[in-house]
Scaffold this motif. Structure first.
Motif, mmCIF file in Angstrom:
data_model
loop_
_atom_site.group_PDB
_atom_site.id
_atom_site.type_symbol
_atom_site.label_atom_id
_atom_site.label_comp_id
_atom_site.label_asym_id
_atom_site.label_seq_id
_atom_site.Cartn_x
_atom_site.Cartn_y
_atom_site.Cartn_z
ATOM 1 N N LYS A 92 0.901 -1.277 0.002
ATOM 2 C CA LYS A 92 0.171 -0.133 -0.083
ATOM 3 C C LYS A 92 0.779 1.211 -0.015
ATOM 4 O O LYS A 92 0.760 2.083 -0.696
ATOM 5 C CB LYS A 92 -0.915 -0.096 1.195
ATOM 6 C CG LYS A 92 -1.879 1.135 1.365
ATOM 7 C CD LYS A 92 -2.541 0.974 2.398
ATOM 8 C CE LYS A 92 -3.644 2.123 2.800
ATOM 9 N NZ LYS A 92 -4.589 1.965 3.898
ATOM 10 N N VAL A 93 1.818 1.253 0.854
ATOM 11 C CA VAL A 93 2.775 2.481 0.960
ATOM 12 C C VAL A 93 3.616 2.686 -0.463
ATOM 13 O O VAL A 93 3.620 3.811 -1.044
ATOM 14 C CB VAL A 93 3.769 2.351 2.041
ATOM 15 C CG1 VAL A 93 4.680 3.525 2.174
ATOM 16 C CG2 VAL A 93 3.059 2.399 3.444
ATOM 17 N N SER A 94 4.206 1.371 -1.006
ATOM 18 C CA SER A 94 4.960 1.621 -2.024
ATOM 19 C C SER A 94 3.805 2.184 -3.265
ATOM 20 O O SER A 94 4.374 2.910 -4.069
ATOM 21 C CB SER A 94 5.309 0.085 -2.479
ATOM 22 O OG SER A 94 6.174 -0.531 -1.431
ATOM 23 N N GLY A 95 2.763 1.738 -3.323
ATOM 24 C CA GLY A 95 1.741 2.224 -4.232
ATOM 25 C C GLY A 95 1.493 3.638 -4.069
ATOM 26 O O GLY A 95 1.395 4.424 -5.282
ATOM 27 N N GLN A 96 1.384 4.175 -2.898
ATOM 28 C CA GLN A 96 1.211 5.318 -2.661
ATOM 29 C C GLN A 96 2.401 6.319 -3.007
ATOM 30 O O GLN A 96 2.192 7.514 -3.673
ATOM 31 C CB GLN A 96 0.837 5.740 -1.145
ATOM 32 C CG GLN A 96 -0.501 5.286 -0.495
ATOM 33 C CD GLN A 96 -0.549 5.349 0.800
ATOM 34 O OE1 GLN A 96 0.380 5.288 1.572
ATOM 35 N NE2 GLN A 96 -1.736 5.267 1.460
ATOM 36 N N LYS A 98 4.474 5.609 -5.320
ATOM 37 C CA LYS A 98 4.521 5.563 -6.878
ATOM 38 C C LYS A 98 3.568 6.528 -7.446
ATOM 39 O O LYS A 98 3.625 7.213 -8.444
ATOM 40 C CB LYS A 98 4.089 4.167 -7.417
ATOM 41 C CG LYS A 98 4.358 3.876 -8.989
ATOM 42 C CD LYS A 98 4.035 2.402 -9.239
ATOM 43 C CE LYS A 98 4.064 2.548 -10.977
ATOM 44 N NZ LYS A 98 3.602 0.995 -11.155
ATOM 45 N N GLU A 99 2.275 6.369 -6.836
ATOM 46 C CA GLU A 99 1.050 7.378 -7.232
ATOM 47 C C GLU A 99 1.426 8.848 -7.248
ATOM 48 O O GLU A 99 1.280 9.869 -8.189
ATOM 49 C CB GLU A 99 0.008 7.127 -6.481
ATOM 50 C CG GLU A 99 -1.251 8.079 -6.835
ATOM 51 C CD GLU A 99 -2.396 7.757 -6.170
ATOM 52 O OE1 GLU A 99 -3.210 8.837 -5.681
ATOM 53 O OE2 GLU A 99 -2.760 6.477 -5.512
ATOM 54 N N LYS A 100 2.231 9.233 -6.182
ATOM 55 C CA LYS A 100 2.756 10.560 -6.032
ATOM 56 C C LYS A 100 3.753 11.091 -6.930
ATOM 57 O O LYS A 100 3.832 12.294 -7.605
ATOM 58 C CB LYS A 100 3.373 10.817 -4.458
ATOM 59 C CG LYS A 100 2.101 10.988 -3.446
ATOM 60 C CD LYS A 100 2.794 11.532 -2.196
ATOM 61 C CE LYS A 100 1.320 11.851 -1.231
ATOM 62 N NZ LYS A 100 1.918 12.623 -0.284
ATOM 63 N N VAL A 101 4.714 10.198 -7.091
ATOM 64 C CA VAL A 101 5.883 10.573 -8.224
ATOM 65 C C VAL A 101 5.162 10.531 -9.518
ATOM 66 O O VAL A 101 5.495 11.382 -10.334
ATOM 67 C CB VAL A 101 6.967 9.172 -8.103
ATOM 68 C CG1 VAL A 101 7.749 9.125 -9.374
ATOM 69 C CG2 VAL A 101 7.688 9.332 -6.814
ATOM 70 N N THR A 102 4.348 9.612 -9.794
ATOM 71 C CA THR A 102 3.658 9.881 -11.308
ATOM 72 C C THR A 102 2.776 10.904 -11.432
ATOM 73 O O THR A 102 2.699 11.498 -12.384
ATOM 74 C CB THR A 102 2.532 8.507 -11.423
ATOM 75 O OG1 THR A 102 3.538 7.391 -11.302
ATOM 76 C CG2 THR A 102 1.920 8.392 -12.880
#
Length: 154
Positions: A92-96, A98-102
């Motif tokens: 979940k944290v890794s996805g967050q 990645k989402e912020k970077v994207t």
């Protein structure tokens, strides 16, 4: 119809271009800060390593010492549950992150295109369309919403 609406919406956006750029520049570090998430990610990775070691120790102990198998199974299942929960949290944290970077990259590309526009549009520009528009929502036969990549909806 959509092309004309895009030109009107893009021109409205271009009128506020300086304010949009200034707002992004002042807020980007706060909006897209991944520091606390990266810290949490490291903590979760460390927790997974610890739990993995505890599981291995539990298995080794059971293999080398006569243990109550019910107690062993409860301990083992608890550790596996802890590992699975930590793994889910890490994903979940890794996805967050990645989402912020994207989202930051998308906004930077959006603003780069916005900065290039020195004057209002007179005609539809498909390249500008692809670089500025996130989605178009048809509300009904007469109403359409254009949502730009910076989140503004016109």
């Amino acid at each position: 119809m959509i092309k004309e609406l895009f030109v009107k919406a893009a021109n409205k956006l271009l009128e506020d271009k300086d304010e949009i750029i200034a707002n992004f520049e002042s807020m980007k570090d706060v909006l897209f800060d991944t520091g606390p998430l990266a810290t949490k990610q490291v903590e979760l990775q460390n927790e997974m390593e610890i739990v993995t070691e505890l599981i291995q120790q539990c298995i080794n102990e059971n293999a080398n010492v006569a243990l109550d198998q019910g107690e062993y199974q409860r301990r083992y299942n608890g550790l596996v549950q802890r590992f699975d929960t930590t793994k889910e949290d890490l994903e979940k944290v890794s996805g967050q992150i990645k989402e912020k970077v994207t989202r930051r990259q998308t906004m930077a590309a959006f603003l780069a295109e916005l900065k290039k526009q020195d004057e209002l549009l007179t005609d539809f520009d498909p390249l500008l369309w692809h670089s500025l528009v996130d989605c178009v929502t048809v509300l009904d036969k007469e109403n359409v919403q254009i949502t730009f990549k910076n989140g503004i909806t016109i």
